[in-house]
Design an enzyme around this catalytic site. Structure first.
Site: not given
Ligand code: MRU
Length: 363
Positions: A53-55, A90, A203, A244, A254-255
């Site tokens: 996970r993470g963009a 996603r 996370q 993201d 973002n999250k």
């Molecule tokens: O749902 P996730 O864990 O994929 O979400 C990740 C985030 O929101 C991160 O903060 C974002 O992707 C930046 S990662 C460098």
């Protein structure tokens, strides 16, 4: 980054030269598990179910997914099919579409016999580029941390609050929001990180805290609702988060919960920075609130919590009545006006169309 005494990236080519190995992040911090993804279906499951996970990491995993698909069938139909299969996994992180478009742009004009090799080579390059982008983000963010450190009394730390995990686990290596933190620590600047637990998937508690502990960065885990209180008491010098998808005019998706941190930061005069590589900028979107699709995940992620029981077993427990339904929007949008600056690989941009265009005139 280091895990024990070994260096790991989050994704690498398997010894067979076809599959890819990843760190299965669902088990951290309790267990460090590596799994192999051999098929497009494996890759889609790993992205959809958040093994990765993470963009940025989602994008790189998708690029390898295209390579795996091309090794099995390099036809135009297969190229189109893998784009759709992976794109549906996603909806919010734009790096996924960026990587799929980038692979298609490269592969489509090639003779089918050349596609698989070219796809593996480009996927590896995208992974290496991500590491370099994060290093550059790190050095620009480090300048900001140095400025705050210079105003501190001897023995005082720079206190940074972060949300979710925008660390090395969310990228190929170093992280976006964490790259400046790691560099500051390496330089001997005293840094302390407030880690938001980041409900519902935690996370922060599970991944960012694990990263900080593994690299000896002083940190404190706080509940998501603590940030405003800490800022009111002057305990936060700056906020750095990842994103993201950031729009052409600097709105930051973002999250979930990031927006509330930005509001609290603005109310308390705390600088709010967003660290991002350019593949996270969606140049086609101007209005983040209206145009970015927000992923709705299962309510079970809110009602059921994972943890390690005293027996040592990793278990899931329910925290709400069986009949209570939960909603689970996974991201929110922070309007550009609340963002102090965007830390990119080319420098720190004002969160505005002019600011981003100034650094990326070719876009
Ligand atoms: O749902 P996730 O864990 O994929 O979400 C990740 C985030 O929101 C991160 O903060 C974002 O992707 C930046 S990662 C460098």
């Amino acid at each position: 980054m280091r895990v024990g005494d070994k260096h790991f990236r989050t994704i690498w080519l398997n010894d067979d030269g076809r599959a890819v190995d990843i760190i299965d992040q669902r088990w951290l911090p309790h267990e460090f598990r590596i799994v192999t993804l051999s098929t497009v279906e494996d890759v889609a499951t790993a992205i959809r179910d958040m093994w990765v996970r993470g963009a940025p990491l989602i994008g790189v995993t998708a690029a390898y997914g295209v390579a795996i698909a091309m090794r099995a069938d390099p036809s135009d139909e297969a190229l189109e099919a893998v784009w759709h299969t992976l794109h549906e996994t996603r909806p919010t992180a734009i790096n996924l579409r960026w990587a799929l478009d980038e692979m298609t742009r490269l592969l489509k004009p090639l003779p089918v016999a050349e596609r698989a090799d070219a796809a593996y080579a480009r996927a590896a390059e995208i992974a290496d580029e991500d590491v370099e982008l994060n290093r550059s983000i790190g050095s620009h963010g480090l300048t900001l941390i140095r400025q705050i450190a210079a105003s501190k009394k001897p023995g005082e730390s720079v206190n940074i609050l972060t949300h979710c995990n925008a660390g090395w686990l969310a990228t190929v290596d170093y992280g976006t929001a964490t790259a400046p933190i790691y560099m500051a620590t390496e330089e001997g600047i005293s840094v302390h990180v407030y880690v938001d637990e980041t409900r519902p998937r935690n996370q922060g508690a599970q991944l960012t805290a694990w990263e900080m502990a593994g690299h000896g960065v002083p940190h404190t885990l706080v509940v998501d609702n603590a940030g405003g209180h800490l800022m009111q008491r002057g305990q936060v010098d700056m906020v750095i988060v990842g994103t993201d998808r950031t729009t052409a005019n600097g709105d930051v998706c973002n999250k979930i919960g990031t927006y509330l941190k930005a509001l609290a930061a603005r109310d308390n005069g705390v600088p709010f920075y967003v660290a991002l590589p350019s593949p996270t900028i969606d140049w086609t979107v101007k209005d983040g609130l209206a145009e970015i699709p927000i992923e709705e995940r299962s309510g079970d992620e809110v009602s059921l919590v994972w943890g390690r029981a005293p027996s040592g077993e990793v278990v899931q427990v329910r925290i709400s009545p069986d009949e209570t339904e939960a909603a689970n929007p996974a991201f929110d949008v922070t309007p550009a006006r609340l963002v102090t600056g965007l830390i990119t690989e080319r420098g720190v941009a004002e969160a505005s169309a002019e600011g981003l265009k100034g650094l990326f005139p070719e876009s």
